[in-house]
Scaffold this active site. Structure first.
Site, mmCIF file in Angstrom:
data_model
loop_
_atom_site.group_PDB
_atom_site.id
_atom_site.type_symbol
_atom_site.label_atom_id
_atom_site.label_comp_id
_atom_site.label_asym_id
_atom_site.label_seq_id
_atom_site.Cartn_x
_atom_site.Cartn_y
_atom_site.Cartn_z
ATOM 1 N N GLY A 1 0.813 -1.223 0.000
ATOM 2 C CA GLY A 1 0.000 0.000 0.000
ATOM 3 C C GLY A 1 0.841 1.265 0.000
ATOM 4 O O GLY A 1 2.076 1.208 -0.033
ATOM 5 N N GLN A 2 0.129 2.417 0.088
ATOM 6 C CA GLN A 2 0.842 3.711 0.002
ATOM 7 C C GLN A 2 1.907 3.819 1.099
ATOM 8 O O GLN A 2 3.058 4.149 0.824
ATOM 9 C CB GLN A 2 -0.154 4.873 0.164
ATOM 10 C CG GLN A 2 0.530 6.227 0.070
ATOM 11 C CD GLN A 2 -0.306 7.400 0.554
ATOM 12 O OE1 GLN A 2 -1.390 7.236 1.132
ATOM 13 N NE2 GLN A 2 0.192 8.590 0.325
ATOM 14 N N ASP B 1 1.037 -8.996 1.545
ATOM 15 C CA ASP B 1 -0.070 -8.216 0.962
ATOM 16 C C ASP B 1 -1.013 -9.200 0.279
ATOM 17 O O ASP B 1 -0.604 -10.313 -0.074
ATOM 18 C CB ASP B 1 0.470 -7.179 -0.050
ATOM 19 C CG ASP B 1 -0.555 -6.080 -0.333
ATOM 20 O OD1 ASP B 1 -0.393 -4.974 0.216
ATOM 21 O OD2 ASP B 1 -1.525 -6.345 -1.065
ATOM 22 N N TYR C 1 -14.758 3.771 7.273
ATOM 23 C CA TYR C 1 -13.314 3.662 7.558
ATOM 24 C C TYR C 1 -13.002 4.321 8.900
ATOM 25 O O TYR C 1 -12.348 3.726 9.755
ATOM 26 C CB TYR C 1 -12.562 4.337 6.424
ATOM 27 C CG TYR C 1 -11.116 4.637 6.677
ATOM 28 C CD1 TYR C 1 -10.694 5.944 6.913
ATOM 29 C CD2 TYR C 1 -10.161 3.633 6.654
ATOM 30 C CE1 TYR C 1 -9.356 6.228 7.132
ATOM 31 C CE2 TYR C 1 -8.823 3.913 6.874
ATOM 32 C CZ TYR C 1 -8.433 5.216 7.104
ATOM 33 O OH TYR C 1 -7.110 5.506 7.318
ATOM 34 N N ARG D 1 -2.179 -8.744 -2.581
ATOM 35 C CA ARG D 1 -1.796 -8.759 -4.014
ATOM 36 C C ARG D 1 -0.303 -9.006 -4.132
ATOM 37 O O ARG D 1 0.492 -8.489 -3.333
ATOM 38 C CB ARG D 1 -2.127 -7.384 -4.641
ATOM 39 C CG ARG D 1 -3.595 -7.179 -4.973
ATOM 40 C CD ARG D 1 -3.799 -5.790 -5.591
ATOM 41 N NE ARG D 1 -3.747 -4.748 -4.569
ATOM 42 C CZ ARG D 1 -4.801 -4.406 -3.809
ATOM 43 N NH1 ARG D 1 -5.945 -5.038 -3.951
ATOM 44 N NH2 ARG D 1 -4.708 -3.464 -2.883
ATOM 45 N N ILE E 1 -1.181 11.485 3.800
ATOM 46 C CA ILE E 1 0.262 11.301 3.610
ATOM 47 C C ILE E 1 0.630 11.520 2.141
ATOM 48 O O ILE E 1 -0.033 11.001 1.244
ATOM 49 C CB ILE E 1 0.700 9.897 4.088
ATOM 50 C CG1 ILE E 1 0.470 9.795 5.602
ATOM 51 C CG2 ILE E 1 2.176 9.649 3.753
ATOM 52 C CD1 ILE E 1 0.770 8.449 6.200
HETATM 53 C C1 VAH Z 1 -7.663 8.530 3.537
HETATM 54 N N1 VAH Z 1 -5.255 8.765 3.207
HETATM 55 O O1 VAH Z 1 -7.784 9.546 2.887
HETATM 56 C C2 VAH Z 1 -6.272 8.196 4.076
HETATM 57 C C3 VAH Z 1 -6.110 8.798 5.434
HETATM 58 C C4 VAH Z 1 -6.529 10.869 6.740
HETATM 59 C C5 VAH Z 1 -6.419 10.287 5.431
HETATM 60 O O2 VAH Z 1 -6.882 8.117 6.367
HETATM 61 O O3 VAH Z 1 -8.588 7.795 3.797
#
Ligand code: VAH
Length: 316
Positions: free
Chosen positions: A9-10, A32, A137, A34, A167
């Site tokens: 991932g990122q 991962d 999320y 993938r 990030i």
């Molecule tokens: C997102 N990059 O945008 C993630 C992160 C605060 C941002 O949780 O979901």
């Protein structure tokens, strides 16, 4: 030996290399769901929702630390709420249980500014805010923070966590987040394309350069256990900026860079998040201090991406 989930991932892409540097390439097991092409080191395919598969890896490699980066992020998560909840919680429960049962020394759990809703002060949002997340999320990350605290208090499992802002790095692309525009914009600038931004020009969000985020993660994980007063998750702050501020920082180097705005569903997610974060507890407990401001972030992104595109090593 360190195991990373979501190593492709990122954040995982960069954190894996940093952990290989620190512990030695043979002491890091990257996983991962993938496959990763031309990965340098030990890599295993792992669906972290599979408890047995995780348990087998932890036993096979004598894992002593787990960095759990696998998750469905904010924007992607809103497309499929229940699967997002299931994946984000099941994977973390598996990590916590395997860590408890097999005496893993330390666990890293990434939380996010997505745990905050707009029921609170959005400027310098405090560590101890009442959390009313507005994305699945964010709900899963807020719940995960409580479980991290529970496993620490009940089983003395050393779980440590950071509430990452958006990030921004040149080594990898965003993973379906609401802050991904701040990575994509640089690729457009280098390729001299007009960038279409999915947020309004004045949408200020907390962000952080990748190198600062990695340094924060290592600093937290290496801090003396007794210094850590927060066992849900630490606020950390880098820099806050809006798309128009980022665009004008880029135009200092690329004067002809153009940006257009076409807000989509991610605007309402961004509107529910803080504009800036109060990270005084992290500064107090483990000497957190960001090093990158908007100008340094912009310069580093443009310089490094130009290199990657020129010797076309771009494998994003
Ligand atoms: C997102 N990059 O945008 C993630 C992160 C605060 C941002 O949780 O979901």
């Amino acid at each position: 030996v360190v195991l990373i989930t979501g190593a492709g991932g990122q954040l995982g892409t960069v954190l894996t290399k940093e952990l290989q540097q620190i512990y030695g390439i043979d002491n890091v097991v990257a996983t991962d769901i993938r496959p990763q092409d031309n990965f340098n080191g030990t890599f295993e395919i792992l669906d972290a929702t599979d408890l047995k598969a995780l348990e087998d890896l932890v036993k096979e490699y004598n894992i002593t630390q787990i960095y759990h980066l696998a998750a469905i992020l904010s924007a992607k998560g809103e497309q499929a709420p229940m699967p997002t909840w299931d994946i984000n919680m099941k994977t973390f429960f598996n990590v916590l249980e395997v860590a408890r049962l097999f005496n893993v020394d330390k666990v890293f759990y990434p939380s996010s500014i997505a745990v905050f809703g707009n029921n609170i002060e959005r400027v310098k949002t405090p560590q101890s805010s009442y959390l009313v997340p507005e994305t699945v999320y964010g709900i899963s990350k807020a719940a995960g923070e409580q479980w991290a605290n529970y496993y620490f208090k009940k089983y003395n499992l050393d779980v440590r966590s950071l509430r990452y802002p958006g990030i921004v790095g040149y080594q990898s692309l965003g993973g379906g987040g609401t802050t991904d525009y701040a990575v994509d914009i640089f690729h457009s600038a280098i390729n001299q394309e007009t960038f279409q931004c999915f947020l309004e020009p004045n949408t200020i969000l907390p962000m952080m350069f990748m190198d600062d985020a990695i340094r924060a993660t290592i600093a937290l994980m290496q801090a003396p256990k007794e210094n850590l007063k927060t066992r849900t998750s630490y606020n950390i702050a880098g820099i806050s900026f809006s798309p128009e501020e980022l665009a004008s920082a880029i135009q200092k180097t690329y004067p002809n860079f153009k940006i257009t705005y076409k807000p989509d569903f991610r605007q309402s997610i961004a509107n529910s998040w803080p504009m800036s974060i109060d990270d005084s507890e992290a500064r107090r407990d483990w000497n957190w201090q960001p090093q990158y401001n908007l100008e340094l972030l912009t310069q580093s992104m443009l310089t490094n991406l130009k290199l990657k595109y020129s010797d076309n090593t771009i494998t994003l």
